[in-house]
Design a protein around this motif. Structure first.
Motif, PDB file in Angstrom:
ATOM      1  N   TYR A   2      28.587 -19.044   4.287  1.00  0.00           N
ATOM      2  CA  TYR A   2      27.672 -20.192   4.192  1.00  0.00           C
ATOM      3  C   TYR A   2      28.023 -21.012   2.959  1.00  0.00           C
ATOM      4  O   TYR A   2      28.603 -20.507   1.998  1.00  0.00           O
ATOM      5  CB  TYR A   2      26.224 -19.720   4.126  1.00  0.00           C
ATOM      6  CG  TYR A   2      25.835 -18.848   5.305  1.00  0.00           C
ATOM      7  CD1 TYR A   2      25.722 -19.399   6.583  1.00  0.00           C
ATOM      8  CD2 TYR A   2      25.599 -17.486   5.132  1.00  0.00           C
ATOM      9  CE1 TYR A   2      25.383 -18.592   7.664  1.00  0.00           C
ATOM     10  CE2 TYR A   2      25.253 -16.691   6.209  1.00  0.00           C
ATOM     11  CZ  TYR A   2      25.151 -17.242   7.465  1.00  0.00           C
ATOM     12  OH  TYR A   2      24.826 -16.455   8.529  1.00  0.00           O
ATOM     13  N   LYS A   3      27.550 -22.263   3.000  1.00  0.00           N
ATOM     14  CA  LYS A   3      27.890 -23.186   1.918  1.00  0.00           C
ATOM     15  C   LYS A   3      26.701 -23.287   0.946  1.00  0.00           C
ATOM     16  O   LYS A   3      25.561 -23.490   1.368  1.00  0.00           O
ATOM     17  CB  LYS A   3      28.199 -24.560   2.518  1.00  0.00           C
ATOM     18  CG  LYS A   3      28.714 -25.560   1.522  1.00  0.00           C
ATOM     19  CD  LYS A   3      28.843 -26.925   2.185  1.00  0.00           C
ATOM     20  CE  LYS A   3      29.006 -28.019   1.154  1.00  0.00           C
ATOM     21  NZ  LYS A   3      28.888 -29.334   1.765  1.00  0.00           N
ATOM     22  N   GLU A  17      27.323 -13.443   3.793  1.00  0.00           N
ATOM     23  CA  GLU A  17      25.894 -13.177   4.061  1.00  0.00           C
ATOM     24  C   GLU A  17      25.378 -11.912   3.368  1.00  0.00           C
ATOM     25  O   GLU A  17      24.188 -11.766   3.113  1.00  0.00           O
ATOM     26  CB  GLU A  17      25.634 -13.088   5.571  1.00  0.00           C
ATOM     27  CG  GLU A  17      26.458 -12.034   6.278  1.00  0.00           C
ATOM     28  CD  GLU A  17      26.253 -12.075   7.785  1.00  0.00           C
ATOM     29  OE1 GLU A  17      25.185 -12.537   8.225  1.00  0.00           O
ATOM     30  OE2 GLU A  17      27.167 -11.664   8.513  1.00  0.00           O
ATOM     31  N   ASN A  55      16.769 -20.779   5.014  1.00  0.00           N
ATOM     32  CA  ASN A  55      18.049 -20.081   5.194  1.00  0.00           C
ATOM     33  C   ASN A  55      18.253 -18.966   4.165  1.00  0.00           C
ATOM     34  O   ASN A  55      19.389 -18.615   3.844  1.00  0.00           O
ATOM     35  CB  ASN A  55      19.216 -21.089   5.090  1.00  0.00           C
ATOM     36  CG  ASN A  55      19.151 -22.133   6.186  1.00  0.00           C
ATOM     37  OD1 ASN A  55      18.552 -21.898   7.241  1.00  0.00           O
ATOM     38  ND2 ASN A  55      19.753 -23.294   5.947  1.00  0.00           N
ATOM     39  N   LEU A  84      21.858 -15.188   1.903  1.00  0.00           N
ATOM     40  CA  LEU A  84      21.723 -16.403   2.724  1.00  0.00           C
ATOM     41  C   LEU A  84      21.859 -16.103   4.218  1.00  0.00           C
ATOM     42  O   LEU A  84      22.543 -15.167   4.627  1.00  0.00           O
ATOM     43  CB  LEU A  84      22.773 -17.427   2.310  1.00  0.00           C
ATOM     44  CG  LEU A  84      22.763 -17.880   0.841  1.00  0.00           C
ATOM     45  CD1 LEU A  84      23.740 -19.030   0.649  1.00  0.00           C
ATOM     46  CD2 LEU A  84      21.382 -18.319   0.386  1.00  0.00           C
ATOM     47  N   THR A  85      21.187 -16.978   4.986  1.00  0.00           N
ATOM     48  CA  THR A  85      21.347 -16.949   6.450  1.00  0.00           C
ATOM     49  C   THR A  85      21.750 -18.343   6.941  1.00  0.00           C
ATOM     50  O   THR A  85      21.704 -18.631   8.131  1.00  0.00           O
ATOM     51  CB  THR A  85      20.021 -16.524   7.123  1.00  0.00           C
ATOM     52  OG1 THR A  85      18.985 -17.401   6.661  1.00  0.00           O
ATOM     53  CG2 THR A  85      19.659 -15.093   6.819  1.00  0.00           C
ATOM     54  N   GLY A  86      22.093 -19.222   5.970  1.00  0.00           N
ATOM     55  CA  GLY A  86      22.491 -20.590   6.309  1.00  0.00           C
ATOM     56  C   GLY A  86      22.871 -21.336   5.044  1.00  0.00           C
ATOM     57  O   GLY A  86      22.889 -20.753   3.944  1.00  0.00           O
ATOM     58  N   ASP A  87      23.136 -22.630   5.153  1.00  0.00           N
ATOM     59  CA  ASP A  87      23.540 -23.430   3.987  1.00  0.00           C
ATOM     60  C   ASP A  87      22.314 -23.772   3.123  1.00  0.00           C
ATOM     61  O   ASP A  87      21.233 -24.037   3.657  1.00  0.00           O
ATOM     62  CB  ASP A  87      24.210 -24.730   4.454  1.00  0.00           C
ATOM     63  CG  ASP A  87      25.511 -24.441   5.209  1.00  0.00           C
ATOM     64  OD1 ASP A  87      25.981 -23.279   5.132  1.00  0.00           O
ATOM     65  OD2 ASP A  87      26.024 -25.355   5.873  1.00  0.00           O
TER      66      ASP A  87
END
Ligand code: FES
Length: 253
Positions: A2-3, A17, A55, A84-87
């Motif tokens: 992720y970013k 992650e 996220n 994290l699960t996203g940006d």
């Protein structure tokens, strides 16, 4: 992967992650303060989540114990516990290496100062300094001794100060007599005397009467005794008359 966009620099980095934000940031060369080494006990590694707050993982028990359940208001998380699960976009402007270094410097300086000021601190002095201090103390001591011995010379004093009067310097007030009615008092006194004399007379009279009565009774009894000795005394018969109508319950032989 992720970013993560890091503010205020605006640079971005990729993060796995399973990796925590803190380790990823440190690996990328960012300064994030952490005293406990990522064990969720110091709260130094707090970062602000600016965007993508959905996220990130939910805070665990340890994190909730430290920062409470107010993430939806403060948007702050412990970076060592965040995965994290996203940006996301984060703000690490509160982590300033220079400021922290200055803080630690000033803290150590103040600590060393306070230690040197404390009573237990040992001060190293030169020999001549010690001699001076000794002299000064001896002078102070002799002055003190002189002051203490002054009470021996109290008779030499010519100071004629007034002797303080005892008893608080107050005289007792005179009794007030203007409210006393002397005429009325004399009348009352006279009346009291009269009643006393009358009572005494009455008591004397009663006493005399009683004495005469007692003498008369004595005389009468003496006369009666004399007459009774002259005549023979006959004992009256005290026989009970039998009642023929009365039934006898005794057994007859
Ligand atoms: S590093 Fe101490 S709580 Fe995160």
């Amino acid at each position: 992967m992720y970013k993560v966009t890091v503010m205020p620099s605006g640079a971005s980095l990729a993060i796995d992650e399973n990796e925590s934000l803190l380790t990823a940031l440190k690996e990328a060369g960012y300064y994030v303060k952490s005293s406990c080494g990522g064990h969720a006990s110091c709260t130094d590694c707090i970062v602000k989540i600016l965007t993508g707050e959905d996220n990130v993982n939910a805070p665990g028990f340890d994190e909730l114990q430290l920062i409470g359940n107010v993430f939806h208001i403060t948007k702050e998380r412990l970076s060592c516990q965040t995965r994290l699960t996203g940006d996301v976009t984060i703000d690490i402007s509160n982590h300033d290496l220079k400021k922290d270094q200055e803080k630690t410097k000033s803290k150590t300086a103040s600590f060393s100062k306070s230690k040197s000021k404390s009573k237990n601190a040992v001060k190293v002095r030169r020999k001549d300094e010690i001699e001076e201090i000794k002299k000064e103390r001896e002078e102070q001591w002799s002055e003190k001794q002189l002051k203490n011995d002054e009470w021996h010379k109290h008779w030499e004093k010519t100071d004629d100060t007034k002797i303080k009067r005892l008893g608080g310097g107050k005289r007792p007030k005179e009794f007030r007599t203007d409210h006393i009615d002397h005429e009325r008092d004399a009348i009352l006194k006279d009346e009291a005397m009269k009643t006393r004399v009358a009572r005494e007379r009455y008591e004397q009279q009663v006493k005399q009467e009683l004495e005469t009565k007692a003498a008369a009774v004595k005389e009468a009894t003496a006369k009666n005794v004399e007459t009774s000795t002259d005549t023979d005394f006959v004992q009256p018969e005290n026989k009970r008359e039998s009642n023929p109508e009365r039934k006898s319950f005794r057994k007859k032989d």
